[in-house]
Design an enzyme around this catalytic site. Structure first.
Site, PDB file in Angstrom:
ATOM      1  N   THR A   1      56.513  42.011  37.861  1.00  0.00           N
ATOM      2  CA  THR A   1      55.689  41.587  38.996  1.00  0.00           C
ATOM      3  C   THR A   1      55.920  40.101  39.241  1.00  0.00           C
ATOM      4  O   THR A   1      56.130  39.344  38.296  1.00  0.00           O
ATOM      5  CB  THR A   1      54.200  41.823  38.646  1.00  0.00           C
ATOM      6  OG1 THR A   1      53.978  43.219  38.605  1.00  0.00           O
ATOM      7  CG2 THR A   1      53.254  41.178  39.651  1.00  0.00           C
TER       8      THR A   1
ATOM      9  N   GLY B   1      47.314  46.405  35.103  1.00  0.00           N
ATOM     10  CA  GLY B   1      46.337  46.040  36.118  1.00  0.00           C
ATOM     11  C   GLY B   1      44.929  46.558  35.899  1.00  0.00           C
ATOM     12  O   GLY B   1      43.952  45.924  36.319  1.00  0.00           O
TER      13      GLY B   1
HETATM   14  N1  ASP Z   1      49.655  44.008  37.334  1.00  0.00           N
HETATM   15  C1  ASP Z   1      50.589  44.941  37.905  1.00  0.00           C
HETATM   16  C2  ASP Z   1      49.898  46.261  38.131  1.00  0.00           C
HETATM   17  O1  ASP Z   1      49.140  46.683  37.289  1.00  0.00           O
HETATM   18  C3  ASP Z   1      51.799  45.166  37.066  1.00  0.00           C
HETATM   19  C4  ASP Z   1      52.420  43.945  36.445  1.00  0.00           C
HETATM   20  O2  ASP Z   1      51.881  42.859  36.539  1.00  0.00           O
HETATM   21  O3  ASP Z   1      53.484  44.064  35.830  1.00  0.00           O
HETATM   22  O4  ASP Z   1      50.145  46.891  39.131  1.00  0.00           O
END
Ligand code: ASP
Length: 359
Positions: A219, A273
């Protein structure tokens, strides 16, 4: 005589005002920018030098694009959007092209942006056709009466405001596809058909970059402070690999993965998340700064190393404050990250040392 006195008063006023005018031409604030490219099981022993160099080059390119805008007096929002667009096009990151796949074999993209000066925000979730979800989030903020749009409606809005649309296969990468297949096989779940429009499979499977079973990181998020003293936050992601049922993570949830207010700070989080939503991580960090008077690094560490840890959550965050404080914090073995402030040197990190940063 009266005239001479008047002249003297004018002359004195001129001398007094000179430094004021000069000060007005000087930028009131030093710009600064912090960026992350995801947190997770990122370890030196499993990353070959070529891969590490590629990540470093990408992080450098993205942060330099943002820095160049800020150095020219551009806004924190412009810097964030420019840096994230580069990472969305970069297949190394789980955002835009290179996003992870859902269990059904699709790329469903989420993004958000927030302006700390006005508290305006825009977010999108489950987008499948818009090349740059971060620009769509910004359009939602600036060109719609809403804060969050999802799915086909969000893509339709993107088309209406003239943002580039792409066939869903544009987001396909072999590395992410094979990673999904491996995960689904291991979990005994059905393997979806190879997406239409994807290139034919290579004869030899690709090497795995990530440790088996690792959180699929990548991300991207950016926080920035511009010369006008305004902070902002933005992020873009494909979410978590193998997600189902229209799952949406923290990234596009204002207050969870993304938050910005000139009253406190701007934050972009990364990690699993579900934990970040439950803790409203981004807002929590800013609340500690705003109401408890904590230093930014202290607030970031409190949330990541205490509150997130207490729930067994994994991940990290980057943060910036209007006075120029910058921070990052993560409880995973690594987090792709970079920071730069006016007059300072570019700092890039991948692995856990040091686990936090204070400037
Ligand atoms: N936070 C993101 C999600 O849960 C994934 C990530 O940060 O790698 O969609």
């Amino acid at each position: 005589m009266r005239n001479t006195r008047r002249m003297l008063v004018y002359a004195a006023l001129f001398v007094v005002m000179l430094p004021v005018a000069a000060a007005q031409q000087q930028p009131a604030h030093h710009w600064a920018i912090v960026l992350h490219g995801g947190a997770g099981v990122i370890e030196r022993r499993t990353m070959d030098p070529g891969t590490e160099a590629a990540y470093r080059a990408s992080l450098t390119q993205a942060i330099q694009a943002g820095s160049a805008i800020l150095a020219q007096g551009g806004s924190s929002l412009d810097a964030i959007e420019a840096a994230i667009r580069i990472l969305e096009d970069d297949p190394l990151f789980n955002a835009g092209r290179g996003a992870v796949f859902t269990a059904e074999g699709k790329n469903e993209l989420d993004a958000a942006i927030m302006d700390g000066a006005t508290l305006k925000a825009g977010a999108v979730a489950g987008v499948t056709r818009t090349r740059h979800p971060i620009s769509l989030a910004r359009a939602v903020m600036e060109k719609s009466p809403h804060v969050m749009l999802i799915g086909a409606g969000a893509d339709a809005f993107a088309g209406e405001v003239g943002l580039e649309q792409a066939d869903p296969s544009f987001f396909f990468t072999e590395r992410r596809w094979q990673s999904l297949v491996r995960q689904l096989k291991k979990e005994g779940r059905p393997i979806p058909p190879r997406p239409s429009g994807a290139p034919p499979p290579p004869p030899v499977p690709m090497a795995e970059i990530e440790a088996a079973g690792a959180h699929k990181f990548g991300t991207v998020g950016v926080v920035a402070l511009d010369r006008a003293g305004n902070i902002a936050a933005g992020a873009s992601t494909g979410g978590t690999q193998g997600k189902r049922w229209g799952r949406v993570g923290d990234t596009p949830i204002i207050g969870a993965g993304t938050y910005a207010s000139n009253q406190s700070c701007a934050v972009s989080a990364t990690g699993t998340g579900e934990y970040f939503i439950r803790l409203t991580v981004a807002r929590e960090v800013c609340a500690l700064v705003q109401y408890k008077g904590m230093k930014l690094q202290q607030a970031a560490d409190q949330v990541i190393h205490k509150e997130l840890k207490a729930l067994d959550g994994d991940g990290g965050l980057i943060a910036i404050a209007p006075d120029g404080q910058m921070a990052w914090s993560f409880n995973t073995p690594g987090m792709y990250r970079a920071l730069q402030a006016e007059g300072g040197k570019l700092e890039i990190g991948i692995f856990a040392e040091p686990s936090s940063n204070t400037e």
